[in-house]
Motif scaffolding. Structure first.
Motif, PDB file in Angstrom:
ATOM      1  N   ARG A   1     -51.882 -48.028  -4.197  1.00  0.00           N
ATOM      2  CA  ARG A   1     -51.166 -48.851  -4.192  1.00  0.00           C
ATOM      3  C   ARG A   1     -49.561 -48.817  -4.639  1.00  0.00           C
ATOM      4  N   ILE A   2     -48.677 -49.234  -3.743  1.00  0.00           N
ATOM      5  CA  ILE A   2     -47.232 -49.097  -4.141  1.00  0.00           C
ATOM      6  C   ILE A   2     -46.758 -50.600  -4.091  1.00  0.00           C
ATOM      7  N   GLU A   3     -45.892 -50.908  -5.126  1.00  0.00           N
ATOM      8  CA  GLU A   3     -45.330 -52.425  -5.384  1.00  0.00           C
ATOM      9  C   GLU A   3     -44.102 -52.302  -6.058  1.00  0.00           C
ATOM     10  N   ASP A   4     -43.280 -53.357  -5.293  1.00  0.00           N
ATOM     11  CA  ASP A   4     -41.803 -53.513  -5.892  1.00  0.00           C
ATOM     12  C   ASP A   4     -41.854 -55.249  -6.273  1.00  0.00           C
ATOM     13  N   THR A   5     -41.056 -55.420  -7.089  1.00  0.00           N
ATOM     14  CA  THR A   5     -40.620 -56.760  -7.312  1.00  0.00           C
ATOM     15  C   THR A   5     -39.327 -56.979  -6.448  1.00  0.00           C
ATOM     16  N   VAL A   6     -38.974 -58.166  -5.638  1.00  0.00           N
ATOM     17  CA  VAL A   6     -38.114 -58.159  -4.844  1.00  0.00           C
ATOM     18  C   VAL A   6     -37.500 -59.658  -4.844  1.00  0.00           C
ATOM     19  N   LEU A   7     -36.424 -59.871  -4.648  1.00  0.00           N
ATOM     20  CA  LEU A   7     -35.511 -61.033  -4.782  1.00  0.00           C
ATOM     21  C   LEU A   7     -35.103 -61.449  -3.506  1.00  0.00           C
ATOM     22  N   ILE A   8     -35.628 -62.470  -2.923  1.00  0.00           N
ATOM     23  CA  ILE A   8     -35.297 -63.206  -1.657  1.00  0.00           C
ATOM     24  C   ILE A   8     -34.098 -63.733  -1.713  1.00  0.00           C
ATOM     25  N   LYS A   9     -32.874 -63.416  -0.883  1.00  0.00           N
ATOM     26  CA  LYS A   9     -31.534 -63.786  -0.757  1.00  0.00           C
ATOM     27  C   LYS A   9     -31.520 -64.450   0.526  1.00  0.00           C
ATOM     28  N   GLU A  10     -30.347 -65.234   0.787  1.00  0.00           N
ATOM     29  CA  GLU A  10     -29.980 -65.792   1.960  1.00  0.00           C
ATOM     30  C   GLU A  10     -29.824 -64.843   3.232  1.00  0.00           C
ATOM     31  N   ASP A  11     -29.217 -63.433   2.823  1.00  0.00           N
ATOM     32  CA  ASP A  11     -29.024 -62.596   4.017  1.00  0.00           C
ATOM     33  C   ASP A  11     -30.072 -61.498   3.937  1.00  0.00           C
ATOM     34  N   GLY A  12     -31.044 -61.510   3.139  1.00  0.00           N
ATOM     35  CA  GLY A  12     -31.822 -60.564   3.227  1.00  0.00           C
ATOM     36  C   GLY A  12     -32.791 -60.347   1.900  1.00  0.00           C
TER      37      GLY A  12
END
Length: 359
Positions: free
Chosen positions: A332-343
């Protein structure tokens, strides 16, 4: 508009006079309380945090705009404290979190309030609706939690080797998080090796890491109440062809999943594309490929073929596809990600190329 005022607007829509909050993460989100053993009531005439003598000073210091109610002063009976607040503030319809209030507590409260013609009204996701999109302060806390996790894994890397136990490595990783600023570990650390890596939520024990093992580490730090979540998989000694194949497939799948995370995308979108990548091993693919993360480890939106939400700018979500083959192992490979208006912005930055640790 502060958070309590936003709650009042939602209560108006639901025709409720007030809401009684018992879920710790919701209580802390609304009130600013930083510990356990507190409840909250929000109503038009005031905001109340209900706790006991151990925490009243803390509540008075940190819960601005809240009246502190020590329920020990009501015959050590929290339901009497709630009854008093309702009577003094004209509350006739009191909402409660139906997924969190224990049935015996509900029965006791319902019986007492019923004597005064106060109705308990079940609610769902009133506070969670506000928590879905993170504000700037929440995002900064999440970024700091992720940075702490990155640093801790970097420090642990020299300790990962054949001959040490999973439990020993787990203890060191949690130590490294705390000395680098973590308020606490974000959740129970998963640090497993060998064939155990086929268990998505396996637990570390006294197993000794050996040559040829995969080592999967799924962990997070908590900072100011906000949690990070990251998984990396390593191999001890030279990997087999199958280990390389599975690892590279999962890495490609994770990158494709990241490419399909964006504002306006449905929660099912990444899963559709990931399945095209892992088709050969689809029977060993677990469809829970991501979830919101903040004050709770698992929040909406949940990504996968069962997802129901749409990603929005300000959501903080994991991307974590994996392949889990019973009796062989998993990746398993996992990241925490922030959704932004432009990506998107990936908040966990530890490298994802396969790290081969010489045994």
């Amino acid at each position: 508009m502060n958070r309590a005022e936003k709650v009042l607007k939602l209560l108006d829509k639901n025709n409720i006079d007030a809401i009684y909050l018992t879920k710790e993460s919701n209580v802390n989100y609304i009130s600013g309380f930083t510990d356990e053993a507190a409840n909250v009531i929000i109503c038009k005439s005031g905001n109340f945090i209900i706790t006991d003598g151990r925490f009243t000073e803390l509540a008075e210091n940190v819960c601005k705009g809240f009246e502190v109610v020590n329920w020990h002063l009501f015959d050590r009976n929290i339901t009497k404290a709630i009854q008093s607040i309702c009577l003094n503030n004209g509350i006739k319809k009191l909402g409660f979190e139906k997924s969190n209030l224990m049935f015996d507590k509900y029965q006791t409260l319902n019986e007492l309030l019923g004597e005064d013609d106060i109705t308990l009204v079940p609610t769902e996701d009133i506070i969670e609706t506000l928590r879905y999109v993170k504000d700037e302060i929440e995002i900064e806390n999440s970024k700091k939690a992720c940075a702490i996790a990155d640093k801790a894994l970097e420090l642990l890397l020299p300790d990962i080797k054949a001959g040490v136990s999973e439990r020993e490595l787990c203890a060191k990783l949690e130590y490294y998080m705390k000395i680098n600023g973590a308020q606490a570990i974000g959740f129970e650390t998963i640090l497993i090796s060998g064939t155990k890596t086929s268990l998505p939520h396996g637990k570390p024990d006294d197993k000794i890491i050996e040559k040829g093992d995969f080592v999967t580490i799924d962990f997070g730090a908590m900072y100011n109440g906000y949690i990070s979540d990251m998984t990396r998989t390593f191999v001890i000694g030279q990997p087999s062809e199958k280990q390389l194949e599975v690892y590279n497939l999962v890495k490609e799948a994770q990158l494709v999943g990241l490419e399909n995370m964006k504002a306006g995308a449905h929660a099912t979108a990444p899963d559709i594309e990931i399945r095209k990548i892992i088709k050969k091993y689809e029977e060993f693919y677990y469809p829970g490929i991501g979830h919101g993360v903040g004050r709770d480890l698992h929040e909406q939106p949940f990504l996968g073929n069962y997802g129901t939400k749409t990603m929005e700018a300000g959501c903080v979500i994991t991307m974590e596809p994996g392949i889990y083959i019973p009796g062989w192992g998993g990746v398993r490979i996992e990241d925490t990600v922030l959704i932004k208006e432009d990506g998107i912005e990936i908040l966990t930055n530890f490298p994802k190329d396969l790290i081969i640790i010489e045994g």
